[in-house]
Every structure is written in C-alpha cells, then in structure tokens.
Design an enzyme around this catalytic site. Sequence first.
Site, PDB file in Angstrom:
ATOM      1  N   GLU A   1     -24.635  44.842  31.709  1.00 16.85           N
ATOM      2  CA  GLU A   1     -25.196  43.503  31.725  1.00 16.85           C
ATOM      3  C   GLU A   1     -26.041  43.202  30.495  1.00 16.85           C
ATOM      4  OE1 GLU A   1     -27.420  40.208  33.799  1.00 16.85           O
ATOM      5  OE2 GLU A   1     -28.279  42.183  34.070  1.00 16.85           O
ATOM      6  N   ALA A   2     -26.692  44.219  29.988  1.00 17.24           N
ATOM      7  CA  ALA A   2     -27.588  44.001  28.858  1.00 17.24           C
ATOM      8  C   ALA A   2     -27.623  45.242  27.983  1.00 17.24           C
ATOM      9  CB  ALA A   2     -29.003  43.696  29.369  1.00 17.24           C
TER      10      ALA A   2
ATOM     11  N   LYS B   1     -44.239  50.771  20.281  1.00 11.87           N
ATOM     12  CA  LYS B   1     -42.859  51.027  20.689  1.00 11.87           C
ATOM     13  C   LYS B   1     -42.511  50.096  21.848  1.00 11.87           C
ATOM     14  CE  LYS B   1     -41.315  55.703  19.778  1.00 11.87           C
ATOM     15  NZ  LYS B   1     -41.127  57.029  20.358  1.00 11.87           N
TER      16      LYS B   1
ATOM     17  N   ASP C   1     -30.835  44.811  42.954  1.00  8.07           N
ATOM     18  CA  ASP C   1     -29.970  45.830  42.351  1.00  8.07           C
ATOM     19  C   ASP C   1     -30.633  47.193  42.445  1.00  8.07           C
ATOM     20  OD1 ASP C   1     -27.839  46.968  41.052  1.00  8.07           O
ATOM     21  OD2 ASP C   1     -28.453  46.346  39.042  1.00  8.07           O
TER      22      ASP C   1
ATOM     23  N   ILE D   1     -30.388  51.992  22.543  1.00 11.46           N
ATOM     24  CA  ILE D   1     -30.501  53.223  23.325  1.00 11.46           C
ATOM     25  C   ILE D   1     -29.653  53.181  24.583  1.00 11.46           C
ATOM     26  CG2 ILE D   1     -32.767  53.951  22.496  1.00 11.46           C
ATOM     27  CD1 ILE D   1     -33.859  52.886  25.198  1.00 11.46           C
ATOM     28  N   LYS D   2     -29.301  51.989  25.032  1.00 16.12           N
ATOM     29  CA  LYS D   2     -28.405  51.944  26.179  1.00 16.12           C
ATOM     30  C   LYS D   2     -27.563  50.681  26.160  1.00 16.12           C
ATOM     31  CE  LYS D   2     -28.114  52.554  31.129  1.00 16.12           C
ATOM     32  NZ  LYS D   2     -27.775  51.293  31.759  1.00 16.12           N
TER      33      LYS D   2
ATOM     34  N   GLY E   1     -25.642  48.791  28.591  1.00 14.19           N
ATOM     35  CA  GLY E   1     -25.305  48.630  29.999  1.00 14.19           C
ATOM     36  C   GLY E   1     -24.199  47.599  30.137  1.00 14.19           C
TER      37      GLY E   1
END
Lengths: 298, 228
Positions: free
Chosen positions: B8-9, B20, B120, B3-4, B6
């Site tokens: 970094e991860a 879920k 962050d 779903i993403k 990024g």
Amino acid sequence: MGGIHPREAARHHAKVAGDTISRAFQEAGIKPKDATIIAFSQGPGLGPCLRAGATAARTLSTYLNIPLVGVNHCVAHIEIGKLVTDAKDPITLYVSGGNSIVSAFDAGRYRIFGETLDIAIGNSIDVFAREAGLHQQKGLPFGAIVERLAKEGKELVHLPYSVKGMDLSFSGLLTAVVRLLKNGKHSLEDLCYSLQETAFSMLTEVTERALAHTEKKEVLLTGGVGANKRLQAMLATIADEHESRFCVVPKQYALDNGAMIAWAGILAYKQGITTPVEESFVRLKWRLEDVKALWVEP
Amino acid sequence: MLIKKGAEACLFLEDWQSRKVIMKRRLPKKYRLPEIDEKIRTNRTIRESQLLHYAKEAGVPTPTIFMVDLADSNIIMEFIEGEQLKQVLPASTPEKRRHLNRRIGEFIGSLHNNEIVHGDLTTSNIIFTSRNKLIFIDFGLGEKTTDLELRGVDLHLMKRAFQSTHSRIAEECFNDVLEGYIKAVGDNPAKNVLEKIDEIERRGRYVSERRKTKNDKEVLNNNSFIHA
C-alpha cells in the site's frame, strides 16, 4: 431475485448424471472397469447439488468396488490451475459466483489470506445485472455482458471501496450501485464501468497485499470472473511490479469442471487418502484451510 | 532510503530536520483509475494521521507525526527502532508471548473504548521496541466508529493473522489477546464483540462444521438463491 435454485439444480444434476458419466467414459476412451478411483466434490457448496453428485459417486464406487475420494472444491480449482498453467507455488485469486478468495500454500495447507466478508464478486455482478433487467444468453453469462457494457462506460461514479485488512466487502458496493441504477441519473454503461473498476481494484489490492506479504513468485487467477479482461489486466500489472509470473487459467478449467475434481482426487489418492462411504457426507462449508494438502511439496 | 516496499505504501528512512524519520508515502497504483487511486490515497493519508493521534490520546503508543503532506500522500513520522511482532512471537518464551499478547489485547480494548478501530491488525503492524514497548502502526484502514461489526472484524483480522502466519501457536496467542481485551473493555461489551466475531465467521465461508440444531441435524438452507 433469481439465480440457481438449489433443489432445481439438484434435480437437473440427478437427471443428467448418467448421460454425463457415460459420455465422459466415451470421450476418455476407457471403460468403467478401467477406473481406479471415484473422486467427487464433497464441498463447499449448495447441499442438494452436492448430495446429487455424492450419491452418484457412492453408487459408482460401490458398484465398481473402487475407492471413493472426497475432494474440496476450492482445492480442486487451485490444483487444476497449477496443472494447466504450470504454476508451482502461486498466490491464487479465485473469483466466482460463490467465492472470492486469496490463497497461498503455507505450512501444509492452502491458507486463506483474504476473502469476502459477505457476498462474492460474481454474485454481486449477477445481482446487479438482474436488477438492471439484463438477460443471460447462451454462452454469454452476466459477467460477460457487464464487461461489454463497461467498455462503453466513460464517467466514473464513486462507489464504496471496502477493503478491511486483506478481506473484502461487496455488499455496500452492491447496495450503492443498485440504488444509483434505480434513480436513473447515470447510464447503465457508466455504472457497469464503475462497478468493475471499483470491485476489481479492491480484489487487486488484497491480492497485492498477499503477494507483498508472502513474496511468492506467481499469481494465479481462476474462477468464472477470472475471464474478465479488465481484472486480468489489473492483476498482470501487480504481478509485473512484484516480478511474479501471471497465470490465467483457461476458461475450460477455470469454471467449475469435472476434470479439476478428478485431478485433485488423483493427487490425494497418491498420498493414500480415500474417503470411506460412511464419511462421504457432504460438507456445505468445508474450508480450504481444513484440508491437509499432503501432496504439495513444502 | 527505501526500507520497505509494502503493497500500500513505501517507507523511506530519511534525515529530516536533523532527526531520523520515516516517510510513509502512498505511491500511485497503476492498476487503479487515477480518479479512484487519488481519492483512496488522500483519504487514507488523512485518516491514518488522525487515527495515529487519536490512538495516542487513548493511551495506545503510536509513532509521533511531524508533518503531513497531502499533495504527495506523505506522512513524516518518528522512526521506531524495534522488531515486528511477527518476528518476536515465534522467538519468545511462552511466558513472554502470553504477556505480550495480553498487553496487545488491552491496547486493542483501549482503541475500541475510544471509538477507534484499527482496520488492519496483523502481527506486522505491531512493533516491539528495544525498550520493551509495544507500538501500533499502520492505521491507514482504520476508522473512528462505534460500529460493533467493525470491532468484530478488527479482532477477527487479528485472529486470522495469527492463523495464517503463526498457525502452530495461533490459538494460545488469540486467547491471550482476548483475555487482555476483556480486561480492558469489560465483560459485557466484550461479550457483544465476541458474538459478533462468531456471526462474522458463520456468515462468510468461515464455518468448517455444519451448523447443528439441537438434535444435531444439519440445517438446510433451502431458501437460498445463491450461486454455487
């Protein structure tokens, strides 16, 4: 310590200004009266050096009776980089002796997404090289010497890796690598290798974060440290992974140069921006973000 | 399902033990040497899972962790439905914005009171849920520390996040965050952190104005031996 002494550098600037300017006119094949504007670097930078340039610029502008355009040094790096690589809207990594900045255009200005919280990467490499007793040669700056030694490095020594959000810190890394140098347990080659690998991984990481965040389609590398092949390879990897085009500014235009100031001056002037003499004082800490980049298409 | 992706991860939304979950996996970075890469990924995975837990103890809502798989640099955690703060802020009324930002400031204060820095803080790393709750995520760069410097950097990053992605409302947002922060940590500790932010901004190339002396004269740093 070593490096550039601001006043000595300023003395040098003042000494060679006349000759440099007349040679520039000769090479361009134009006469001073053909010039439309005088662009000069108004900041950021070292006060005495900036003042030497600003004084020459004011003199010319008054003598020729043409407008003065004060240019931001960092903006100029980005603009000349875009011009020579044909980049339209890049994430820029500007890495030099005095700067380590990740920037991209947003809402009318070049925003700083990440930068060093203490010293610049180029300065870190230079200080390390001097501590190691290396000597700069003509045409071969410290960065190039360290890069050459790093190629012979085999064993990675773990050094502090300091990324804070999108910002970086090199001071801990520098202290650690200098300490290891002094205790003599590792070869100079291994330390150069480890310094480069660690510092460049940090720079690449923040550039990738900015790239993922903004989803820009170009990565522009400029500044003196941009000449390093290992740093180029790392950035090429992330650009590729994010389907962005990787652009390296050729050395001639990546190091500080007059053409970039002239070009940024032209861009500003075309938008009607000029700098009255009474506002032409130098700005030592002029932030990239303080400049309204009116000439950039949003 | 990814779903993403990024920097970094990567976040995967999966069914796990009939619920879920989010799998946050730190994938190897090809540009880094494997020696550096593995160490960073393992360290951040450990640190993040610990800090998510410590934050919860400090009263700051974070996703619940179900499992940590170090060999794979993978954290399996609760899936939180909601919007990122960066989507919520521009779409909110000034009153709601003010409320949210003050709340956020209070939470940052609670983290700092409990020796946690997030590392962050951005408007992407705070989630506003459908049940009107604020959830802090992404502690991968955080630390358990009392270092004033890192607290200053924490708030400074938040300020920068407002400036770079919400430039028009940046100032009001950050001021409201500070108001909540001061409320949570108290006047004096807050004063120290604020001074630190000032110092950080002066130290780097964060200063647009020249430093002024009492008679408004420019201070020249003639003894600096740095490269231009």
